[in-house]
Design an enzyme around this catalytic site. Structure first.
Site, PDB file in Angstrom:
ATOM      1  CD  GLU A   1      -1.757  -2.328   1.714  1.00  0.00           C
ATOM      2  OE1 GLU A   1      -0.562  -2.561   2.024  1.00  0.00           O
ATOM      3  OE2 GLU A   1      -2.670  -3.156   1.890  1.00  0.00           O
TER       4      GLU A   1
ATOM      5  CG  PHE B   1     -10.193  -9.185  10.799  1.00  0.00           C
ATOM      6  CD1 PHE B   1      -8.958  -9.615  11.290  1.00  0.00           C
ATOM      7  CD2 PHE B   1     -10.395  -9.212   9.427  1.00  0.00           C
ATOM      8  CE1 PHE B   1      -7.962 -10.058  10.431  1.00  0.00           C
ATOM      9  CE2 PHE B   1      -9.397  -9.650   8.558  1.00  0.00           C
ATOM     10  CZ  PHE B   1      -8.182 -10.082   9.062  1.00  0.00           C
ATOM     11  CD  GLN B   2      -7.672  -6.841   7.198  1.00  0.00           C
ATOM     12  OE1 GLN B   2      -8.561  -6.549   6.410  1.00  0.00           O
ATOM     13  NE2 GLN B   2      -6.528  -7.384   6.805  1.00  0.00           N
TER      14      GLN B   2
ATOM     15  CE  LYS C   1     -17.315  -6.181   3.231  1.00  0.00           C
ATOM     16  NZ  LYS C   1     -16.655  -7.441   3.667  1.00  0.00           N
TER      17      LYS C   1
ATOM     18  CG  MET D   1      22.872  11.892   3.805  1.00  0.00           C
ATOM     19  SD  MET D   1      24.062  12.953   2.940  1.00  0.00           S
ATOM     20  CE  MET D   1      23.020  13.668   1.663  1.00  0.00           C
TER      21      MET D   1
END
Lengths: 175, 591
Positions: free
Chosen positions: B49, B111-112, B161, B486
Site C-alpha cells: 500500500e 478485524f482489521q 463497508k 548519507m
C-alpha cells in the site's frame, strides 16, 4: 492570569471529531492549552470553543493561523481581556464543621456564591464570576480545607461597545 | 437513479476526472472493487500500500493533477500513512480512499479495524469518515476541491463497508452544495502589498529570487521567467522547485541549502532583498536561521498564511497564489519603471556589480568533482551527467532520498517544470520506484528515469513487479555504493569515521537477478567506459522496466555541504571544488 495567556474564541463546525482536530493540532505544533471550553452556539451547525492559550505573542499568530487551516474552523477572534467579558464557574466542596460553618457561609454570601449541597461537616458551593474573583475565593477556602474543586474554564464574548467612556459627561464638566 | 455507495464512489471519482487509481483491495474495501470492473478507471494493482501512495504522488508530481489511491482498512490504511505524510510535507494533491469496518463495528476492535481518520489527522489536509451513502458524491467532490485548491495536499475518505453496500439516490453536486463553511483559500494578492513589494524590487541593489515548490504547484514557471527576465534578478530553485526555471538560463543559480552550490548559497547570504516565492524557509535551506540572509529584507509570497512569519518574518508578507502574485508583481514593477527606460533601469551600477559578483562566484566555485580515479567504482556524478546527455530534454527524473538524491538535484540539468519527482520535506527512503511508476502512468509519452540508492531500492523494489505486470516501462539507475551513503557520510565527517550499521553489501541482493526475477531487464556497470553503452541499451528497452546497477565509489561524498545547525556562511565546498579553485592561476581568480 499571566501576560502569556491569550483568549481565543473559535467558531467551529459542529461535526464529529472537530475537538480532536483542534486538540491534536495544539499537541502537534507544541502549543499549550490553559483552558478549553466547548459548547454549542445558537446555530446548531456551529460550536464555540473558548481556548485560553499559554504563549508568547509571536507564536499566538502561528496558533491562530494553524488553527484557521483546519477545514472545520470557521472563524477565530482573539479577545483582548480589556475588551471582553470573561466568566467562569466553580464548584467547591469545603470542610465546614460546626466551628467554621458560619464563617464559610458568610464568605459565600460576600462573594455572591450559592450553597448547593450540605453535608454534616461539608458544604458544596457554586460560584460564578470573573476568573480573578474565583481565584480569590479559592484562596480563602483553602484555609478551611478544600475537599474537591472543579472549575469550568473560562468562556468569553467580546464587549458590545468598545471605546473610552466620555469622561466629561460623567463628571459634568463641559471642558 | 439508485446506486450502492460503492457504485456512487466509483462514479464520483469518474466525475472528478479520475483516470487512474493505484490500490490494493482487502475486506473492508471489497464492495468498492466490484464496480471498478464496469468503470472507465484504470486500476494499477500495487504490491504494497505504501507503493500505491507514492505512485499517486508521482502521478501528481508529473501531471499536476491529483493522484488517487485506494486501500483497505487497518493495515492497508496504516501502510499508506507514510505516503500521506510525504504528500502533506511536499503539498502534493492526493485523494486516498480507505475501507473501514461497518459503522456498527467501529470502536469494537473489529478485524482489521484502525482509527484511520484519527491516525491520519495530522498528515492530511483534511479527512472524512462517511456515515451515509447519500453523502458520497458531495464528500468526494469536496475532497478533490480541498486537495487541489489553496495549498494543495493529501486528503482521505474513510468508507465503512456497510455504507458501501447501502443504497443512495445519485446526484452530482456543484460547489454551492459543498459543506465547507470554513474553507476559503485566498488567492488574490493584496494590491497595497504588491505595490510595496514592487518598490522594494526596484530599489534593491543585490536582489535574489528564492523560488520554491509553490511556483511549480501554481504553474507559475512562465510568470517567474517573465519577472526574472524583466528585472534581471537571479533565481535560486529549491529542491522542490528544480525545473521551475531552466538550469540553462543565465539567471538560474541552481539549488541553495545544505547541499546547494556555492553561488546559490552565498548569493542568498549576501543579498539585500530576498524574494521568496512559494517556499517555506525550510531548515535544509536556511541552515542556522538567525544567520540566514542576514542583510536581506524579505518579500514572502505563499498561498498558506501560516507560512508567513512561521520561520522568518517578512517585511512584505503576501498571501496569494504564486502565479497571480508574480504576474501582479511584474505589472507593478513595469508600471513603476516605465516601459521606455526598462533596459537602462536594470543596468544601474550596483545591479551590474551584483551580477559581476555572482559571475565571479560561479567562475571560482563551479560544481566540479574528481574525475581522475575510478578504480574504486564509477563516479555517481558522471553517471548522472551521462544520463542527462543521453535522454530527452523533458525526461522526468525521480529519486529516492539520500546522497543519490542530492547528486541528482545538483548534476541533472532541469529544463522544464514537473520533470523532477522527489521526496523533499519528509525525506522518505523508498520513494523512487513507486513514484517513477506513478509518473510514467501519468505521462506515458515521457521517458521516466529514477535515480535510486541501493538502500532506498530495497525498501520498495517490489513495485517493479507492478511495473512489469502493468507494462509500465520505467528505468532505474541504482547508484550502488553498498552503504546507507548519507548516514555513512555523516559518520565519516562528524563521528570520526566510526561506521555504525551503514554497510549493506554491493552484491546482496544481486540487483540484476532480482530485477530479472521481477520481469525486468537487469544490467550492471562496473567501470566508466560502460556507462554510456549501458544507458543506451536501457533507453532502447520500452516494453518492460530496466534496472542498472551502477557500482559507484563508496567514498564519494555530497559537496558542497553546510554542517547541520551551522550558518550558511560556513559552507564547505569539499576537496574537488577546493582543488579546482587552487588550480586557477592568480589572474584567473576573480575577486
Amino acid at each position: 492570569m499571566s501576560q502569556r495567556h491569550h483568549v481565543l474564541s473559535v467558531l467551529v463546525e459542529n461535526k464529529a471529531g472537530v475537538l480532536a482536530r483542534v486538540a491534536a493540532l495544539f499537541s502537534r505544533r507544541g502549543f499549550n492549552i490553559y483552558t478549553l471550553v466547548a459548547a454549542p452556539t445558537d446555530d446548531p451547525r456551529f460550536s464555540r470553543l473558548t481556548v485560553v492559550v499559554d504563549v508568547e505573542s509571536s507564536t499566538l499568530e502561528q496558533i491562530t493561523k494553524q488553527l484557521f487551516k483546519l477545514i472545520n474552523v470557521v472563524k477565530i477572534s482573539e479577545l483582548d481581556p480589556d475588551e471582553a467579558i470573561e466568566r467562569e464557574l466553580a464548584l467547591l466542596t469545603v470542610q465546614a464543621d460546626v466551628n467554621t460553618r458560619s464563617q464559610v457561609i458568610e464568605l459565600v454570601s460576600v462573594f455572591e456564591g450559592k450553597i448547593v449541597d450540605v453535608g454534616s461537616d461539608q458544604l458544596t458551593i457554586m460560584l460564578a464570576g470573573e476568573p480573578s474573583k474565583l481565584d480569590g475565593f479559592e484562596q480563602l477556602m483553602r484555609g478551611f480545607g478544600i475537599i474537591d474543586l472543579q472549575r469550568s474554564g473560562r468562556v468569553a464574548l467580546a464587549k458590545l461597545e468598545i471605546g473610552r467612556p466620555k469622561l466629561h459627561s460623567v463628571t459634568g464638566q463641559a471642558n | 437513479m439508485k446506486l450502492t455507495g460503492a457504485q456512487a464512489l466509483i462514479r464520483s471519482l469518474e466525475s472528478c476526472g479520475t483516470e487512474v487509481v493505484f490500490g490494493l483491495p482487502g475486506g473492508a474495501i471489497l464492495p468498492v472493487y466490484d464496480p471498478i470492473i464496469d468503470s472507465s478507471l484504470r486500476h494499477i494493482l500495487v504490491r504494497h500500500e505504501q507503493g500505491a501512495g507514492h505512485a499517486a504522488e508521482g502521478y501528481a508530481h508529473a501531471t499536476g493533477r491529483p493522484g488517487v489511491a485506494m486501500v483497505t482498512s487497518g493495515p492497508g490504511a496504516t501502510n499508506i500513512v507514510t505516503a500521506l505524510a510525504d504528500a502533506y510535507m511536499d503539498s502534493i494533491p492526493m485523494v486516498c480512499i480507505t475501507g473501514q469496518v461497518p459503522v456498527g463495528a467501529i470502536g469494537t476492535d473489529a478485524f482489521q479495524e484502525s482509527d484511520t481518520t484519527g491516525i491520519t489527522m495530522s498528515v492530511t489536509k483534511h479527512n472524512w469518515l462517511v456515515t451515509s451513502a447519500q453523502d458520497i458524491p458531495r464528500i468526494v467532490a469536496e475532497a478533490f476541491h480541498v486537495a487541489t485548491t489553496g495549498r494543495p495536499g493529501p486528503v482521505l475518505i474513510d468508507l465503512p463497508k456497510d455504507i458501501s453496500n447501502s443504497e443512495m439516490e445519485w446526484y452530482w453536486p456543484d460547489e454551492s452544495d459543498f459543506d465547507l463553511p470554513g474553507y476559503k483559500p485566498n488567492l488574490r494578492p493584496h494590491p497595497r502589498m504588491i505595490t510595496q513589494a514592487a518598490k522594494m524590487i526596484v530599489q534593491a541593489q543585490r536582489p535574489v529570487i528564492y523560488a520554491g515548490g509553490g511556483v511549480i504547484k501554481a504553474r507559475a514557471s512562465e510568470a517567474l521567467l517573465e519577472l526574472a527576465q524583466l528585472t534581471k534578478i537571479p533565481v535560486v530553485t529549491t529542491l522542490m522547485a528544480r525545473g521551475a526555471i531552466s538550469d540553462d538560463h543565465p539567471l538560474c543559480l541552481g539549488m541553495p541549502g545544505m547541499h546547494g552550490n556555492y553561488t546559490a548559497v552565498t548569493s542568498i547570504q549576501q543579498c539585500d532583498l530576498l524574494i521568496c516565492l512559494g517556499a517555506r524557509f525550510d531548515d535544509r535551506v536556511t541552515g542556522k536561521i538567525s544567520a540566514f540572509a542576514p542583510k536581506a529584507k524579505v518579500i514572502h509570497v505563499d498561498v498558506d498564511p501560516a507560512e508567513l512569519g512561521k520561520v522568518r518574518v517578512a517585511e512584505i508578507p503576501i498571501v496569494a497564489d504564486c502565479k497571480l502574485a508574480i504576474e501582479e508583481l511584474t505589472k507593478a514593477v513595469t508600471a513603476l519603471v516605465g516601459a521606455s527606460s526598462k533596459e537602462d533601469f536594470w543596468a544601474s551600477k550596483p545591479r551590474l556589480e551584483w551580477a559581476e559578483q555572482i559571475a565571479t562566484w560561479q567562475h571560482n566555485y563551479p560544481m566540479v568533482y574528481d574525475k581522475s580515479d575510478d578504480s574504486s567504482g564509477v563516479k555517481p556524478q558522471a553517471v548522472i551527467e551521462t544520463l542527462r546527455s543521453l535522454t530527452p530534454d523533458d525526461t522526468i527524473l525521480v529519486s529516492g532520498v539520500g546522497q543519490h538524491q542530492m547528486w541528482a538535484s545538483q548534476y541533472w540539468k532541469f529544463r522544464h517544470p514537473n520533470t523532477w519527482v522527489n521526496s523533499g520535506g519528509l525525506g522518505t527512503m523508498g520513494f523512487a520506484v513507486p513514484a517513477a511508476l506513478g509518473a510514467k502512468v501519468g505521462r506515458p509519452d515521457r521517458m521516466v528515469w529514477a535515480i535510486d540508492g541501493d538502500g532506498c531500492f530495497q525498501m520498495t523494489a517490489q513495485e517493479i513487479v507492478t511495473a512489469t505486470m502493468e507494462q509500465i516501462p520505467i528505468k532505474i539507475a541504482i547508484l550502488n555504493n553498498a552503504y546507507l551513503g548519507m548516514v555513512r557520510q555523516w559518520q565519516e565527517m562528524f563521528y570520526e569515521e566510526r561506521y555504525s550499521e551503514v554497510y549493506l553489501s554491493p552484491d546482496l541482493p544481486d540487483y540484476v537477478k532480482w530485477t530479472e526475477a521481477m520481469g525486468g531487464v537487469g544490467l550492471k556497470v562496473e567501470s566508466s567506459d560502460e556507462i554510456e553503452n549501458t544507458i543506451d541499451k536501457a533507453n532502447s528497452i520500452n516494453d518492460r522496466p530496466v534496472v542498472i546497477d551502477f557500482r559507484i565509489d563508496a567514498t564519494e561524498k555530497v559537496f558542497p555541504m553546510v554542517p547541520a545547525g551551522h550558518s550558511n556562511d560556513d559552507i564547505v565546498v569539499g576537496p574537488a571544488i577546493e582543488a579546482y579553485f587552487n588550480s586557477l592561476s592568480k589572474k584567473d581568480i576573480k575577486q
